[in-house]
Design an enzyme around this catalytic site. Structure first.
Site, short mmCIF file in Angstrom:
data_model
loop_
_atom_site.label_atom_id
_atom_site.label_comp_id
_atom_site.label_asym_id
_atom_site.label_seq_id
_atom_site.Cartn_x
_atom_site.Cartn_y
_atom_site.Cartn_z
N SER A 187 69.63 37.79 105.60
CA SER A 187 68.43 38.63 105.61
C SER A 187 67.78 38.69 104.24
O SER A 187 68.46 38.67 103.21
CB SER A 187 68.85 40.03 106.03
OG SER A 187 67.82 40.95 105.79
N TYR A 219 74.22 48.16 106.49
CA TYR A 219 73.78 46.95 107.17
C TYR A 219 73.49 45.84 106.16
O TYR A 219 74.00 44.72 106.27
CB TYR A 219 72.53 47.21 108.03
CG TYR A 219 71.83 45.92 108.39
CD1 TYR A 219 72.35 45.10 109.39
CD2 TYR A 219 70.72 45.47 107.68
CE1 TYR A 219 71.77 43.88 109.67
CE2 TYR A 219 70.13 44.25 107.96
CZ TYR A 219 70.67 43.46 108.96
OH TYR A 219 70.10 42.24 109.22
N LYS A 240 75.40 41.91 105.15
CA LYS A 240 74.82 40.57 104.98
C LYS A 240 75.20 39.98 103.61
O LYS A 240 75.51 38.80 103.50
CB LYS A 240 73.30 40.63 105.15
CG LYS A 240 72.86 40.97 106.57
CD LYS A 240 73.35 39.93 107.59
CE LYS A 240 73.16 40.34 109.02
NZ LYS A 240 73.76 39.42 110.00
#
Ligand code: WQD
Length: 340
Positions: A125, A150, A154
């Site tokens: 991301s 979150y 990544k």
């Protein structure tokens, strides 16, 4: 024919990638736990490509289930989409995010190592860059401390893959997505957010069809020309094709390092107001919106320098912002008709 495992293959980006892989002649097998997707997507993929993919409902947090799958099915490569992706929820439920996004990744990489499966593609991301100091953002931009669990999954995910590539004979590519939007031209597959959408374009489409009363523009006092934040909105079909390009790079051993990462966006930035205006114009309607407070954690501007992906993956976006916004609206209308 190479057989590729797509985890999370019934989700938004996963399903579009399955279609592009089948179109490119790959044999695919999907794992999905249906936590944020529907099994009907399988039939819809079949309607587009003429071939309903092989599918296993597996929870990748359960190591034995992962092992059982690999004991049954031989694959030549893996594209790993399966993950939780709601930024705000990850702040409330960090351990669920780490268990699902990191635990599953580790189990899959262990199976790859033990079975000498080589090619791995990871959904990363643009959030890894945070608010970048320079725009457009190149892959050389430093990784900023993650704003949410979150985002951290990544970053940690990329590190785990880098370490694994160093220690084992694994070749991997991380694709750092900017903002995927739109739906497949057939309108058989698209984005299906659960509950109130968190992302801009699904909120816009739900407002346009009357599911939501009003769109909130989260802040117009940012340091941008019209005061609203700028993002790089990329058509999901273009994004899906980047996975095919990355996979071919690994299969043909064209990668320069055993772990590589690429920005996947259009290279163009658009503000929230520009997206609203473009949506109204393309779809010939007026949206009900008003400016509200800023949303916590939003950066001012993020858009990709895609030079590296264009050159090395031989991949370019083909679809316009207007096409993306039109397909998103058409898809939304189709879902709404189905609900009624
Ligand atoms: C875009 C802009 C909002 C909703 C997303 C994912 C993130 C990462 C990158 C994968 C922002 C504004 C939004 C609304 C608004 N993806 N907005 N009203 O925040 O760039 O991040 O893509 O890793 O996980 O969440 O995308 O679509 O949420 O927001 O004004 O109702 O739209 O403030 O400026 P974002 P988004």
């Amino acid at each position: 024919m190479k057989k590729i495992l797509i985890t999370g293959g019934l989700g938004f980006i996963g399903s579009h990638t399955v279609v592009e892989l089948q179109n490119a002649g790959f044999d695919v097998v999907i794992i999905d736990d249906l936590s944020n997707s529907s099994v009907e997507v399988l039939d819809n993929i079949g309607k587009i490509t003429g071939e309903k993919p092989e599918y296993y409902q597996i929870d990748l947090r359960i190591k034995e289930e992962v092992k059982d799958f690999f004991n049954k099915v031989n694959v030549d490569g893996i594209i790993h989409f399966a993950a939780f992706k709601a930024v705000g929820e990850s702040v409330q439920k960090p351990l669920e995010y780490y268990e699902n996004n990191i635990g599953a990744l580790v189990y899959i990489l262990q199976e790859m190592r033990d079975r000498n499966i080589d090619h791995f593609i990871f959904s990363s991301s643009c959030t890894v860059y945070g608010q970048a100091d320079e725009l457009p953002i190149t892959e050389k931009a430093p990784i900023k401390p993650a704003e949410s669990p979150y985002g951290n999954t990544k970053q940690i995910g990329e590190e785990i893959i880098r370490d694994t590539c160093k220690a084992n004979d694994l070749n991997a590519i991380a694709l750092r997505y900017f903002n995927p939007i739109g739906a497949h031209g057939s309108l058989e597959i698209g984005e299906l957010p659960l509950g109130v959408p968190l992302n801009l374009v699904p909120y816009i489409t739900e407002t346009a069809v009357g599911i939501r009363k009003e769109l909130m523009v989260f802040g117009d006092d940012y340091d941008t020309p019209d005061g609203t934040p700028i993002r790089d909105y990329v058509h999901v079909v273009d994004l899906a094709k980047a996975h095919v390009a990355a996979l071919k790079r690994l299969i043909h051993k064209e990668n320069k390092q055993n772990f590589e990462y690429f920005n996947i966006g259009t290279g163009k930035g658009n503000s929230v107001i520009e997206i609203i205006k473009a949506f109204e114009k393309t779809n010939n309607l007026k949206l009900n919106y008003r400016v509200a407070d800023r949303r916590e954690g939003d950066v001012t501007a993020a858009y990709a320098d895609t030079t590296f992906a264009n050159k090395e993956l031989k991949w370019n976006t083909e679809k316009s912002l207007e096409e993306a916004l039109k397909s998103a609206y058409e898809w939304q209308k189709k879902q709404t008709i189905n609900v009624e």
